[in-house]
Design a protein around this motif. Structure first.
Motif, PDB file in Angstrom:
ATOM      1  N   VAL A  43       0.855  -1.187   0.000  1.00 26.17           N
ATOM      2  CA  VAL A  43       0.000   0.000   0.000  1.00 26.17           C
ATOM      3  C   VAL A  43       0.890   1.235   0.000  1.00 26.17           C
ATOM      4  O   VAL A  43       1.689   1.432   0.910  1.00 26.17           O
ATOM      5  N   GLN A  44       0.789   2.020  -1.042  1.00 25.15           N
ATOM      6  CA  GLN A  44       1.627   3.206  -1.201  1.00 25.15           C
ATOM      7  C   GLN A  44       0.757   4.427  -1.477  1.00 25.15           C
ATOM      8  O   GLN A  44       0.767   4.979  -2.561  1.00 25.15           O
ATOM      9  N   THR A  45      -0.012   4.832  -0.496  1.00 22.60           N
ATOM     10  CA  THR A  45      -0.844   6.014  -0.630  1.00 22.60           C
ATOM     11  C   THR A  45      -0.846   6.768   0.686  1.00 22.60           C
ATOM     12  O   THR A  45      -0.877   6.144   1.756  1.00 22.60           O
ATOM     13  N   PRO A  46      -0.794   8.091   0.637  1.00 27.64           N
ATOM     14  CA  PRO A  46      -0.824   8.854   1.895  1.00 27.64           C
ATOM     15  C   PRO A  46      -2.191   8.783   2.590  1.00 27.64           C
ATOM     16  O   PRO A  46      -2.310   9.164   3.749  1.00 27.64           O
ATOM     17  N   LEU A  47      -3.197   8.258   1.909  1.00 27.79           N
ATOM     18  CA  LEU A  47      -4.530   8.162   2.499  1.00 27.79           C
ATOM     19  C   LEU A  47      -4.659   7.008   3.487  1.00 27.79           C
ATOM     20  O   LEU A  47      -5.582   6.982   4.299  1.00 27.79           O
ATOM     21  N   ILE A  48      -3.763   6.037   3.392  1.00 25.98           N
ATOM     22  CA  ILE A  48      -3.814   4.868   4.272  1.00 25.98           C
ATOM     23  C   ILE A  48      -2.476   4.738   4.989  1.00 25.98           C
ATOM     24  O   ILE A  48      -1.433   4.597   4.359  1.00 25.98           O
ATOM     25  N   GLU A  49      -2.527   4.796   6.312  1.00 24.44           N
ATOM     26  CA  GLU A  49      -1.344   4.555   7.135  1.00 24.44           C
ATOM     27  C   GLU A  49      -1.558   3.246   7.884  1.00 24.44           C
ATOM     28  O   GLU A  49      -2.679   2.940   8.279  1.00 24.44           O
ATOM     29  N   TRP A  50      -0.499   2.488   8.069  1.00 24.60           N
ATOM     30  CA  TRP A  50      -0.638   1.188   8.713  1.00 24.60           C
ATOM     31  C   TRP A  50       0.614   0.823   9.495  1.00 24.60           C
ATOM     32  O   TRP A  50       1.708   1.338   9.233  1.00 24.60           O
ATOM     33  N   VAL A  51       0.434  -0.062  10.456  1.00 24.61           N
ATOM     34  CA  VAL A  51       1.515  -0.739  11.176  1.00 24.61           C
ATOM     35  C   VAL A  51       1.040  -2.165  11.387  1.00 24.61           C
ATOM     36  O   VAL A  51      -0.106  -2.383  11.774  1.00 24.61           O
ATOM     37  N   VAL A  52       1.887  -3.134  11.116  1.00 22.63           N
ATOM     38  CA  VAL A  52       1.586  -4.542  11.384  1.00 22.63           C
ATOM     39  C   VAL A  52       2.456  -4.972  12.561  1.00 22.63           C
ATOM     40  O   VAL A  52       3.674  -4.986  12.450  1.00 22.63           O
TER      41      VAL A  52
END
Length: 118
Positions: A43-52
């Motif tokens: 996922v490479q969009t500034p609209l979605i941030e994530w941490v696994v």
């Protein structure tokens, strides 16, 4: 456990790779976890941030102090002597990531490994 698809983890031994191969093919949830990690890592969009958050050996227990690492700190075969994470500590680490902006900024877009401090 689930490897970081970006290749940041250390290379596993032949024995570990064999065990992970068996898990992937015999236990469907493991393969699902690997596929989910692979998908989210792309996922490479500034609209979605994530941490696994990837726990080391996961056990039942109370909330403990914990530490996040950029990659696994032990072998699959080290057992509990190489470290563990309680389910409660994993949950706390996820809450802390959400509620602590500096912590989120440090780890966003990454896959930290959580270890309880013993």
């Amino acid at each position: 456990g689930v490897a970081n698809p970006s290749g940041e983890d250390n290379r596993r031994s032949t024995g570990e790779r064999f065990v992970l191969f068996l898990l992937r093919h015999l236990i469907p949830p493991h393969k699902d976890n690997e596929m989910a990690a692979s998908y989210i890592s792309k996922v490479q969009t500034p609209l979605i941030e994530w941490v696994v958050v990837r726990p080391t050996d996961l056990i039942n227990g109370e909330v403990n102090e914990y530490e996040l690492f950029d990659k696994p700190q032990k072998s699959l075969f080290d057992g509990a002597s190489g470290g563990f994470a309680t389910r409660a500590s994993v949950a706390k680490s996820m809450v802390d990531l959400i509620l602590t902006n500096d912590l989120w900024e440090e780890w966003k877009g990454r896959m930290p490994v959580v270890h309880d401090l013993e």
